[in-house]
Design a protein around this motif. Structure first.
Motif, PDB file in Angstrom:
ATOM      1  N   CYS A  26      42.289  29.983 120.263  1.00 28.83           N
ATOM      2  CA  CYS A  26      41.364  29.751 119.142  1.00 28.83           C
ATOM      3  C   CYS A  26      40.966  28.278 119.072  1.00 28.83           C
ATOM      4  CB  CYS A  26      41.996  30.191 117.822  1.00 28.83           C
ATOM      5  SG  CYS A  26      42.065  31.983 117.624  1.00 28.83           S
ATOM      6  N   GLN A  27      41.931  27.391 119.246  1.00 28.90           N
ATOM      7  CA  GLN A  27      41.640  25.955 119.198  1.00 28.90           C
ATOM      8  C   GLN A  27      40.744  25.538 120.358  1.00 28.90           C
ATOM      9  OE1 GLN A  27      42.374  23.626 116.758  1.00 28.90           O
ATOM     10  NE2 GLN A  27      40.885  22.513 117.968  1.00 28.90           N
ATOM     11  N   GLU A  30      37.242  26.701 119.842  1.00 31.80           N
ATOM     12  CA  GLU A  30      36.616  25.903 118.784  1.00 31.80           C
ATOM     13  C   GLU A  30      36.085  24.592 119.348  1.00 31.80           C
ATOM     14  OE1 GLU A  30      35.439  25.245 114.829  1.00 31.80           O
ATOM     15  OE2 GLU A  30      36.428  27.024 115.585  1.00 31.80           O
ATOM     16  N   THR A  95      27.739  30.882 113.416  1.00 33.56           N
ATOM     17  CA  THR A  95      28.405  29.729 112.810  1.00 33.56           C
ATOM     18  C   THR A  95      27.996  29.634 111.357  1.00 33.56           C
ATOM     19  OG1 THR A  95      26.603  28.286 113.505  1.00 33.56           O
ATOM     20  CG2 THR A  95      28.509  28.432 114.972  1.00 33.56           C
TER      21      THR A  95
END
Length: 98
Positions: A26-27, A30, A95
């Motif tokens: 996830c990081q 991102e 987003t």
């Protein structure tokens, strides 16, 4: 003077369970860096077993190590094969509008 032996940091050693892997991915997603994504998939593959990934993708271990080193962005074909073989599914969402 006593010398201290050190080894280079390897994220694969920190990925001890599926929750760690999910949070890491996830990081990385991102951040949006394709080379970082390749390196992250490489770390996950090393944590789970690169030989298994090579078998599941039909790609060579050497090719996977090279493609997932983080030194360059892997090809789209390799990314999709690796993502599927590692049991991930990519989804898109809009987003947040500012």
């Amino acid at each position: 003077m006593k010398k201290i032996k050190t080894r280079p940091f390897d994220m694969a050693n920190c990925l001890t369970d599926e929750h760690d892997i999910e949070e890491y991915m996830c990081q990385v997603l991102e951040d949006g860096d394709p080379a970082e994504l390749g390196a992250a998939l490489g770390a996950i593959a090393r944590a789970r077993g690169m030989s298994d990934l090579a078998r599941d993708t039909g790609l060579s271990r050497e090719g996977l190590y090279k493609s997932l080193s983080g030194e360059r962005a892997p090809s789209t074909d390799t990314l999709f094969k690796v993502i599927k073989a590692l049991g991930f599914k990519l989804t898109l969402q809009p987003t947040a509008q500012t």
